[in-house]
Design an enzyme around this catalytic site. Structure first.
Site, PDB file in Angstrom:
ATOM      1  N   ASP A 149       0.857  -1.180   0.000  1.00 52.18           N
ATOM      2  CA  ASP A 149       0.000   0.000   0.000  1.00 52.18           C
ATOM      3  C   ASP A 149       0.896   1.233   0.000  1.00 52.18           C
ATOM      4  O   ASP A 149       2.091   1.141   0.284  1.00 52.18           O
ATOM      5  CB  ASP A 149      -0.879  -0.017   1.266  1.00 52.18           C
ATOM      6  CG  ASP A 149      -1.741   1.224   1.388  1.00 52.18           C
ATOM      7  OD1 ASP A 149      -2.299   1.669   0.378  1.00 52.18           O
ATOM      8  OD2 ASP A 149      -1.843   1.773   2.502  1.00 52.18           O
ATOM      9  N   SER A 150       0.290   2.386  -0.257  1.00 56.54           N
ATOM     10  CA  SER A 150       1.043   3.636  -0.160  1.00 56.54           C
ATOM     11  C   SER A 150       1.489   3.912   1.277  1.00 56.54           C
ATOM     12  O   SER A 150       2.358   4.736   1.501  1.00 56.54           O
ATOM     13  CB  SER A 150       0.172   4.793  -0.644  1.00 56.54           C
ATOM     14  OG  SER A 150      -1.029   4.825   0.102  1.00 56.54           O
ATOM     15  N   CYS A 203      -4.352  -1.107  -2.105  1.00 54.70           N
ATOM     16  CA  CYS A 203      -4.441   0.350  -2.182  1.00 54.70           C
ATOM     17  C   CYS A 203      -5.334   0.653  -3.377  1.00 54.70           C
ATOM     18  O   CYS A 203      -5.068   0.175  -4.487  1.00 54.70           O
ATOM     19  CB  CYS A 203      -3.040   0.923  -2.401  1.00 54.70           C
ATOM     20  SG  CYS A 203      -2.970   2.681  -2.716  1.00 54.70           S
ATOM     21  N   GLU A 218      -4.926   9.816   9.376  1.00 50.68           N
ATOM     22  CA  GLU A 218      -3.502   9.861   9.731  1.00 50.68           C
ATOM     23  C   GLU A 218      -3.283  10.591  11.064  1.00 50.68           C
ATOM     24  O   GLU A 218      -2.362  10.287  11.791  1.00 50.68           O
ATOM     25  CB  GLU A 218      -2.702  10.571   8.630  1.00 50.68           C
ATOM     26  CG  GLU A 218      -2.616   9.774   7.343  1.00 50.68           C
ATOM     27  CD  GLU A 218      -1.659   8.588   7.442  1.00 50.68           C
ATOM     28  OE1 GLU A 218      -0.522   8.781   7.894  1.00 50.68           O
ATOM     29  OE2 GLU A 218      -2.069   7.476   7.067  1.00 50.68           O
ATOM     30  N   CYS A 263     -11.148   3.471  -0.429  1.00 51.62           N
ATOM     31  CA  CYS A 263      -9.812   3.874  -0.007  1.00 51.62           C
ATOM     32  C   CYS A 263      -9.530   3.077   1.250  1.00 51.62           C
ATOM     33  O   CYS A 263     -10.411   2.943   2.111  1.00 51.62           O
ATOM     34  CB  CYS A 263      -9.773   5.376   0.286  1.00 51.62           C
ATOM     35  SG  CYS A 263      -8.216   5.913   1.037  1.00 51.62           S
ATOM     36  N   HIS A 319      -8.048   3.687   3.844  1.00 50.80           N
ATOM     37  CA  HIS A 319      -8.150   4.389   5.134  1.00 50.80           C
ATOM     38  C   HIS A 319      -9.592   4.486   5.634  1.00 50.80           C
ATOM     39  O   HIS A 319      -9.818   4.677   6.819  1.00 50.80           O
ATOM     40  CB  HIS A 319      -7.605   5.806   5.013  1.00 50.80           C
ATOM     41  CG  HIS A 319      -6.121   5.908   5.115  1.00 50.80           C
ATOM     42  ND1 HIS A 319      -5.276   5.227   4.282  1.00 50.80           N
ATOM     43  CD2 HIS A 319      -5.331   6.615   5.966  1.00 50.80           C
ATOM     44  CE1 HIS A 319      -4.027   5.524   4.608  1.00 50.80           C
ATOM     45  NE2 HIS A 319      -4.029   6.351   5.625  1.00 50.80           N
TER      46      HIS A 319
HETATM   47  N1  DGL Z   1      -4.022   3.449   0.224  1.00 52.32           N
HETATM   48  C1  DGL Z   1      -4.498   4.672  -0.377  1.00 52.32           C
HETATM   49  C2  DGL Z   1      -5.789   4.392  -1.134  1.00 52.32           C
HETATM   50  O1  DGL Z   1      -6.423   3.410  -0.899  1.00 52.32           O
HETATM   51  C3  DGL Z   1      -4.585   5.678   0.730  1.00 52.32           C
HETATM   52  C4  DGL Z   1      -4.523   7.079   0.318  1.00 52.32           C
HETATM   53  C5  DGL Z   1      -3.348   7.584  -0.514  1.00 52.32           C
HETATM   54  O2  DGL Z   1      -2.275   6.980  -0.617  1.00 52.32           O
HETATM   55  O3  DGL Z   1      -3.549   8.669  -1.094  1.00 52.32           O
HETATM   56  O4  DGL Z   1      -6.193   5.114  -1.979  1.00 52.32           O
END
Ligand code: DGL
Length: 269
Positions: free
Chosen positions: A11-12, A74, A153, A185, A187
């Site tokens: 993931d990011s 992600c 966050e 998303c 999050h």
């Molecule tokens: N994991 C990202 C997503 O699902 C989280 C938000 C991001 O990196 O901008 O889009």
């Protein structure tokens, strides 16, 4: 036959740990190798081309850990890079979009589905295409909610500021009378309480996490790649940013399974 190799997940940042939670619940015998690209977080506002480069780089790193399957945990990376990652590695690759769309199509009664996600997830049209292919009769209303990630966050899931923003973001979905909504998303499951409060109890909130875990189970079972180990698996977590911060926040997203994290310097690669 039992396959002890780990499932690779990336993931990011930390959000993909909500997908890991669902995989661990459905597949407790499977070791997980997780990468959170926290040094380059967030992906949402980045150009798709850049996200593709990052995603392929991380998938190739996961291959060095001998993973048997890769989960792109992600929505932003799945939207921008699922095809490129699939083409770049010799193991099965699972994204988070198809499983969520399938679940939404099954669940909706009035054929009106809402989607919330990052800018790149909504603007890439990946969800829109998936609905058009699998259920053209479903009317989809999509809304980017970029600030939601910031709130998560910060650990803010209840403030007045968050609820005001949620009312603003979600108003078009209420106007569209959606009966099912995809939290597009990784999050957003952590904001489920606030989103439910605004949307009301009659709107079904679907996270891609649970649906993706179901897909992972099906693919491993079909390919004979399940682990049949009875002892607890050893999980590995790595982050491109500060590994200590990752591990501390990771325990909030996932739980005590995040005992520690390694540093992988993708930003310098
Ligand atoms: N994991 C990202 C997503 O699902 C989280 C938000 C991001 O990196 O901008 O889009």
């Amino acid at each position: 036959m039992s396959d002890p190799r780990p499932i690779g997940v990336f993931d990011s940042g930390l959000g993909g740990l909500t997908v890991v939670r669902a995989i661990m619940d459905d597949l407790p015998a499977e070791p997980i190798a997780y990468v959170g690209d926290t040094a380059r977080f967030p992906y949402g506002p980045r150009p798709a081309e850049e996200i593709r480069r990052f995603a392929v780089q991380i998938a190739q790193y996961l291959l060095t850990l001998d993973v048997k399957l890769i989960v792109v945990a992600c929505n932003s990376a799945t939207s921008a890079a699922l095809d490129q990652v699939t083409a770049a590695v010799p193991v099965p690759v699972v994204g988070v979009i198809e499983p969520a769309v399938r679940a939404a199509v099954r669940a909706t009664r009035n054929r009106r589905v809402g989607l919330i996600g990052t800018e790149v997830t909504v603007s890439s049209g990946a969800y829109q295409r998936s609905f058009a292919e699998s259920a053209p009769d479903v009317e989809m209303t999509a809304r980017p909610c970029p600030r939601f990630v910031e709130f998560v966050e910060r650990g803010d899931t209840t403030s007045v500021e968050l609820l005001d923003e949620a009312h603003r973001y979600l108003a078009p979905l209420q106007d569209a009378a959606v009966d099912t909504m995809i939290l597009g998303c990784t999050h957003y499951p952590l904001l489920r309480g606030a989103i439910r409060h605004v949307m009301g109890p009659d709107v079904l909130l679907l996270s891609s996490a649970d649906e993706t875990a179901a897909d992972v189970y099906d693919i491993l079972a079909a390919k004979g790649l399940l682990s049949e180990a009875v002892e607890r698996p050893v999980h590995r977590f790595a982050s491109s940013g500060d590994p200590e911060r990752f591990a501390a926040l990771g325990r909030r997203f996932l739980g005590p399974e995040v005992a520690g994290a390694l540093h992988v310097p993708f930003d310098e690669a």
